[in-house]
Design a protein around this motif. Structure first.
Motif, PDB file in Angstrom:
ATOM      1  N   ASP A   1      78.637   9.891 143.402  1.00 50.58           N
ATOM      2  CA  ASP A   1      79.459   9.880 144.619  1.00 50.58           C
ATOM      3  C   ASP A   1      80.827  10.503 144.365  1.00 50.58           C
ATOM      4  O   ASP A   1      81.434  11.079 145.259  1.00 50.58           O
ATOM      5  N   PHE A   2      81.323  10.335 143.141  1.00 48.15           N
ATOM      6  CA  PHE A   2      82.593  10.933 142.721  1.00 48.15           C
ATOM      7  C   PHE A   2      82.436  11.385 141.284  1.00 48.15           C
ATOM      8  O   PHE A   2      81.605  10.867 140.542  1.00 48.15           O
ATOM      9  N   LYS A   3      83.265  12.356 140.899  1.00 49.17           N
ATOM     10  CA  LYS A   3      83.254  12.837 139.515  1.00 49.17           C
ATOM     11  C   LYS A   3      84.698  12.927 139.040  1.00 49.17           C
ATOM     12  O   LYS A   3      85.566  13.340 139.796  1.00 49.17           O
TER      13      LYS A   3
ATOM     14  N   GLY B   1      81.877  13.608 144.862  1.00 44.17           N
ATOM     15  CA  GLY B   1      80.523  14.006 144.462  1.00 44.17           C
ATOM     16  C   GLY B   1      80.505  15.232 143.578  1.00 44.17           C
ATOM     17  O   GLY B   1      81.355  15.403 142.709  1.00 44.17           O
ATOM     18  N   GLU B   2      79.513  16.104 143.807  1.00 47.91           N
ATOM     19  CA  GLU B   2      79.381  17.323 142.994  1.00 47.91           C
ATOM     20  C   GLU B   2      80.155  18.477 143.621  1.00 47.91           C
ATOM     21  O   GLU B   2      80.000  19.617 143.225  1.00 47.91           O
ATOM     22  N   SER B   3      80.980  18.170 144.642  1.00 51.93           N
ATOM     23  CA  SER B   3      81.688  19.233 145.354  1.00 51.93           C
ATOM     24  C   SER B   3      83.003  19.570 144.651  1.00 51.93           C
ATOM     25  O   SER B   3      83.349  18.977 143.642  1.00 51.93           O
ATOM     26  N   LEU B   4      83.722  20.520 145.215  1.00 55.29           N
ATOM     27  CA  LEU B   4      85.052  20.856 144.702  1.00 55.29           C
ATOM     28  C   LEU B   4      86.136  20.211 145.563  1.00 55.29           C
ATOM     29  O   LEU B   4      87.307  20.538 145.449  1.00 55.29           O
ATOM     30  N   THR B   5      85.723  19.275 146.433  1.00 57.37           N
ATOM     31  CA  THR B   5      86.685  18.570 147.281  1.00 57.37           C
ATOM     32  C   THR B   5      87.433  17.555 146.427  1.00 57.37           C
ATOM     33  O   THR B   5      86.827  16.656 145.830  1.00 57.37           O
ATOM     34  N   ILE B   6      88.750  17.708 146.353  1.00 58.33           N
ATOM     35  CA  ILE B   6      89.556  16.846 145.481  1.00 58.33           C
ATOM     36  C   ILE B   6      89.938  15.562 146.213  1.00 58.33           C
ATOM     37  O   ILE B   6      90.395  15.599 147.352  1.00 58.33           O
ATOM     38  N   ALA B   7      89.716  14.430 145.545  1.00 58.28           N
ATOM     39  CA  ALA B   7      90.096  13.129 146.110  1.00 58.28           C
ATOM     40  C   ALA B   7      91.436  12.673 145.546  1.00 58.28           C
ATOM     41  O   ALA B   7      92.215  12.009 146.227  1.00 58.28           O
ATOM     42  N   ALA B   8      91.706  13.024 144.274  1.00 53.20           N
ATOM     43  CA  ALA B   8      92.968  12.624 143.639  1.00 53.20           C
ATOM     44  C   ALA B   8      93.215  13.466 142.396  1.00 53.20           C
ATOM     45  O   ALA B   8      92.280  14.001 141.809  1.00 53.20           O
ATOM     46  N   GLN B   9      94.510  13.555 142.023  1.00 49.13           N
ATOM     47  CA  GLN B   9      94.899  14.292 140.816  1.00 49.13           C
ATOM     48  C   GLN B   9      95.933  13.491 140.046  1.00 49.13           C
ATOM     49  O   GLN B   9      96.785  12.845 140.654  1.00 49.13           O
TER      50      GLN B   9
END
Length: 198
Positions: free
Chosen positions: A126-128, A143-151
């Protein structure tokens, strides 16, 4: 980008419609590592306490009022260094929120796969989490996307070095549960502390 709905993984109240910057401060000169998480104004948002009996295998994330939000527990005897996160102070499977494990056993740079509790097959994460803990830079992807949730990135101050504190800043993107992100980063830290001991 797809329609972003608030994803309250630990609790929807920790989802904001804007970026949330949190400072994570580890006090390194104490008997057990302790963490304080504050907002940009220095107001405490979370604390992490470890039990001295099971120092590295069991930690509790508390809110600013000292109420337990989540329990982080290492799964003993797992090759992939797996952690489970439960609601409140529970460690029962019915209260499981998510689990985290290394993408592979041998890694130069850290990669963690995160599975929410309802993802029982664990075929797709679900997240990486990817990055270098040593450089204090890591990114949490949806997930496996390039959508960033946090840095996360390191914050050097003369004061932090003198006081034996380790500071880093985490930027959590809109509508992402920042308690969840903090729990992930604390697990990342635990996994990397173990690496140092090997």
């Amino acid at each position: 980008m797809q329609n972003q709905r608030p994803s309250g993984i630990i609790n929807p109240k920790y989802c904001a419609p804007y970026n949330v910057d949190l400072a994570i401060v580890r006090k390194v000169l104490t008997l057990s590592d302790s963490f304080t998480v504050t907002d940009v104004n220095g107001k405490i948002v979370f604390n992490l306490k470890g039990s001295l009996m099971t120092l590295h295998d069991h930690r509790v994330l508390l809110d600013a009022a000292g109420e337990p939000i989540a329990t982080l527990r290492r799964k003993i005897m797992s090759a992939h260094d797996q952690w489970q996160v439960f609601r409140g102070e529970s460690t029962e499977l019915k209260d499981l929120i998510f689990s985290v494990k290394k993408s592979s056993v041998f890694q130069l740079k850290t990669k963690l796969d995160v599975f929410l509790a309802n993802n029982t097959k664990e075929e797709v994460c679900d997240f990486k989490v990817k990055g270098s803990w040593f450089e204090r830079s890591c990114v949490v992807y949806a997930g496996e996307s390039l959508t960033i949730a946090a840095q996360m990135h390191k914050k050097h101050t003369v004061q932090s070095i003198a006081l034996g504190k380790d500071n880093f800043i985490v930027t959590v993107y809109p509508n992402i549960d920042y308690a969840f992100i903090v729990a992930l980063i604390l697990i990342l830290d635990e996994i990397n502390q173990d690496k140092k001991k090997d």
